[in-house]
Write a protein that holds these residues in place. Structure first.
Motif, mmCIF file in Angstrom:
data_model
loop_
_atom_site.group_PDB
_atom_site.id
_atom_site.type_symbol
_atom_site.label_atom_id
_atom_site.label_comp_id
_atom_site.label_asym_id
_atom_site.label_seq_id
_atom_site.Cartn_x
_atom_site.Cartn_y
_atom_site.Cartn_z
ATOM 1 N N ALA A 1 5.666 -4.479 1.275
ATOM 2 C CA ALA A 1 4.276 -4.214 1.684
ATOM 3 C C ALA A 1 3.385 -4.146 0.439
ATOM 4 O O ALA A 1 2.280 -4.710 0.420
ATOM 5 C CB ALA A 1 4.193 -2.906 2.471
ATOM 6 N N ALA A 2 3.881 -3.484 -0.604
ATOM 7 C CA ALA A 2 3.103 -3.382 -1.854
ATOM 8 C C ALA A 2 2.896 -4.758 -2.475
ATOM 9 O O ALA A 2 1.800 -5.085 -2.938
ATOM 10 C CB ALA A 2 3.817 -2.451 -2.840
ATOM 11 N N ASP B 1 -1.033 -9.703 -3.415
ATOM 12 C CA ASP B 1 -1.577 -11.013 -3.026
ATOM 13 C C ASP B 1 -2.861 -10.864 -2.203
ATOM 14 O O ASP B 1 -3.697 -11.754 -2.192
ATOM 15 C CB ASP B 1 -0.530 -11.807 -2.231
ATOM 16 C CG ASP B 1 0.684 -12.150 -3.095
ATOM 17 O OD1 ASP B 1 0.495 -12.335 -4.312
ATOM 18 O OD2 ASP B 1 1.805 -12.208 -2.565
ATOM 19 N N GLU B 2 -3.002 -9.718 -1.502
ATOM 20 C CA GLU B 2 -4.199 -9.490 -0.682
ATOM 21 C C GLU B 2 -5.338 -8.869 -1.494
ATOM 22 O O GLU B 2 -6.448 -8.711 -0.984
ATOM 23 C CB GLU B 2 -3.837 -8.566 0.500
ATOM 24 C CG GLU B 2 -2.887 -9.219 1.502
ATOM 25 C CD GLU B 2 -2.132 -8.194 2.367
ATOM 26 O OE1 GLU B 2 -2.520 -7.005 2.403
ATOM 27 O OE2 GLU B 2 -1.130 -8.601 3.000
ATOM 28 N N GLY B 3 -5.035 -8.477 -2.743
ATOM 29 C CA GLY B 3 -6.071 -7.895 -3.602
ATOM 30 C C GLY B 3 -6.504 -6.497 -3.178
ATOM 31 O O GLY B 3 -7.619 -6.079 -3.432
ATOM 32 N N ASP B 4 -5.594 -5.748 -2.534
ATOM 33 C CA ASP B 4 -5.912 -4.400 -2.070
ATOM 34 C C ASP B 4 -5.173 -3.372 -2.936
ATOM 35 O O ASP B 4 -4.049 -2.976 -2.657
ATOM 36 C CB ASP B 4 -5.495 -4.263 -0.592
ATOM 37 C CG ASP B 4 -5.978 -2.967 0.030
ATOM 38 O OD1 ASP B 4 -6.313 -2.018 -0.711
ATOM 39 O OD2 ASP B 4 -6.013 -2.897 1.275
ATOM 40 N N GLU C 1 -1.886 -0.990 -2.212
ATOM 41 C CA GLU C 1 -0.727 -1.331 -3.051
ATOM 42 C C GLU C 1 -0.109 -0.059 -3.631
ATOM 43 O O GLU C 1 1.104 0.140 -3.573
ATOM 44 C CB GLU C 1 -1.184 -2.255 -4.190
ATOM 45 C CG GLU C 1 -0.079 -2.631 -5.151
ATOM 46 C CD GLU C 1 -0.633 -3.129 -6.483
ATOM 47 O OE1 GLU C 1 -1.738 -3.719 -6.515
ATOM 48 O OE2 GLU C 1 0.052 -2.901 -7.508
ATOM 49 N N ARG C 2 -0.957 0.830 -4.161
ATOM 50 C CA ARG C 2 -0.445 2.085 -4.743
ATOM 51 C C ARG C 2 0.190 2.973 -3.685
ATOM 52 O O ARG C 2 1.215 3.612 -3.925
ATOM 53 C CB ARG C 2 -1.579 2.823 -5.448
ATOM 54 C CG ARG C 2 -1.973 2.103 -6.704
ATOM 55 C CD ARG C 2 -2.992 2.883 -7.497
ATOM 56 N NE ARG C 2 -3.328 2.148 -8.698
ATOM 57 C CZ ARG C 2 -4.476 2.264 -9.349
ATOM 58 N NH1 ARG C 2 -5.389 3.098 -8.908
ATOM 59 N NH2 ARG C 2 -4.698 1.560 -10.430
ATOM 60 N N TYR C 3 -0.423 3.012 -2.536
ATOM 61 C CA TYR C 3 0.106 3.809 -1.419
ATOM 62 C C TYR C 3 1.528 3.347 -1.071
ATOM 63 O O TYR C 3 2.454 4.159 -0.959
ATOM 64 C CB TYR C 3 -0.842 3.657 -0.227
ATOM 65 C CG TYR C 3 -0.340 4.223 1.077
ATOM 66 C CD1 TYR C 3 -0.503 5.572 1.379
ATOM 67 C CD2 TYR C 3 0.287 3.396 2.009
ATOM 68 C CE1 TYR C 3 -0.048 6.084 2.585
ATOM 69 C CE2 TYR C 3 0.747 3.900 3.219
ATOM 70 C CZ TYR C 3 0.580 5.250 3.496
ATOM 71 O OH TYR C 3 1.042 5.746 4.690
ATOM 72 N N VAL D 1 1.850 2.620 -10.350
ATOM 73 C CA VAL D 1 0.954 3.523 -9.623
ATOM 74 C C VAL D 1 0.001 4.211 -10.613
ATOM 75 O O VAL D 1 -1.088 4.645 -10.254
ATOM 76 C CB VAL D 1 1.790 4.582 -8.848
ATOM 77 C CG1 VAL D 1 0.941 5.744 -8.383
ATOM 78 C CG2 VAL D 1 2.487 3.933 -7.659
ATOM 79 N N GLY D 2 0.434 4.293 -11.892
ATOM 80 C CA GLY D 2 -0.379 4.952 -12.911
ATOM 81 C C GLY D 2 0.130 6.343 -13.254
ATOM 82 O O GLY D 2 -0.529 7.094 -13.957
#
Ligand SMILES: [Zn+2]
Length: 217
Positions: free
Chosen positions: A122-123, A128-131, A135-137, A175-176
């Motif tokens: 999913a991440a 690829d979806e630029g979200d 992505e972090r979630y 995630v940072g």
């Protein structure tokens, strides 16, 4: 190039029959990110390894739509009430398909490693979806599930523990959360079972700790 073809599926929750695209072949990979996300040439195949019923929100891989799938009434209710509403305000993107597949898999009692893989995918779709936020979630959910799998007695085969430990570090780095990332990178050494075959894992963990790269060379 990614080659797709249509398959006929029947939803085990709402009995709707529908057609979905599935991946026949991929080739011409354009590199691999340091979280093992492979980049295909042209269209990305990732969203087409899972299927989603747009009537009720149920999702899974092809076998989750097979005749032998048995769902409890509780799972059916949860699909309708917790997954169905999401379809009203979101397109059935790759990340949404994997998220729904992960939720269903969790309700069906699948192990942590399997759930982790779905959240990781999913991440990757979100990249690829630029979200970035989603992505972090999903990276967090993948990291927690992989950690849970490592904690379980037989959640991860011994020879894969080093690479999964590295991956958890890399997920936290992306995630940072550098503190968690460093902790996991430092654990890799203790998980190595075959020093020569796994030397690359130690190397990449040290690299990502000190001078991170986004892609494997
Ligand atoms: Zn359905």
């Amino acid at each position: 190039m990614t080659t797709l073809h249509l398959i006929e599926l029947s939803c085990p929750v709402c009995a709707r029959s529908f057609r979905s695209q599935t991946v026949v072949a991929t080739n011409g990979f354009g590199g691999k990110r340091t979280d093992f996300h492979e980049r295909a040439a042209g269209m990305q195949p990732l969203p087409y390894f899972v299927h989603l019923c747009t009537q009720c929100g149920y999702a899974g891989v092809t076998r989750d739509f097979g005749d032998e799938v048995e769902l409890t009434d509780l799972i059916r209710t949860r699909v309708w009430s917790e997954l169905g509403p999401a379809l009203r305000h979101a397109l059935p993107s790759g990340s949404l398909k994997y998220e729904h597949a992960a939720r269903v898999a969790e309700w069906m009692g699948q192990d942590a490693r399997y759930l982790a893989d779905l959240y990781l995918r999913a991440a990757w779709c979100c990249v690829d979806e630029g979200d970035v936020e989603a992505e972090r979630y999903f990276r967090r959910h993948a990291a927690w599930r992989f950690a849970e799998a490592l904690d379980a007695w037989d959640g991860v085969p011994a020879e894969e523990r080093a690479v999964i430990t590295y991956l958890v570090g890399e997920l936290w780095r992306r995630v940072g959360d550098d503190v968690q990332a460093q902790t996991w990178f430092d654990r890799v050494e203790d998980e190595v079972t075959e020093p020569s075959a796994q030397a690359w894992v130690l190397e990449v963990a040290a690299q990502q700790k000190l001078a991170p790269r986004e892609w494997f060379t």
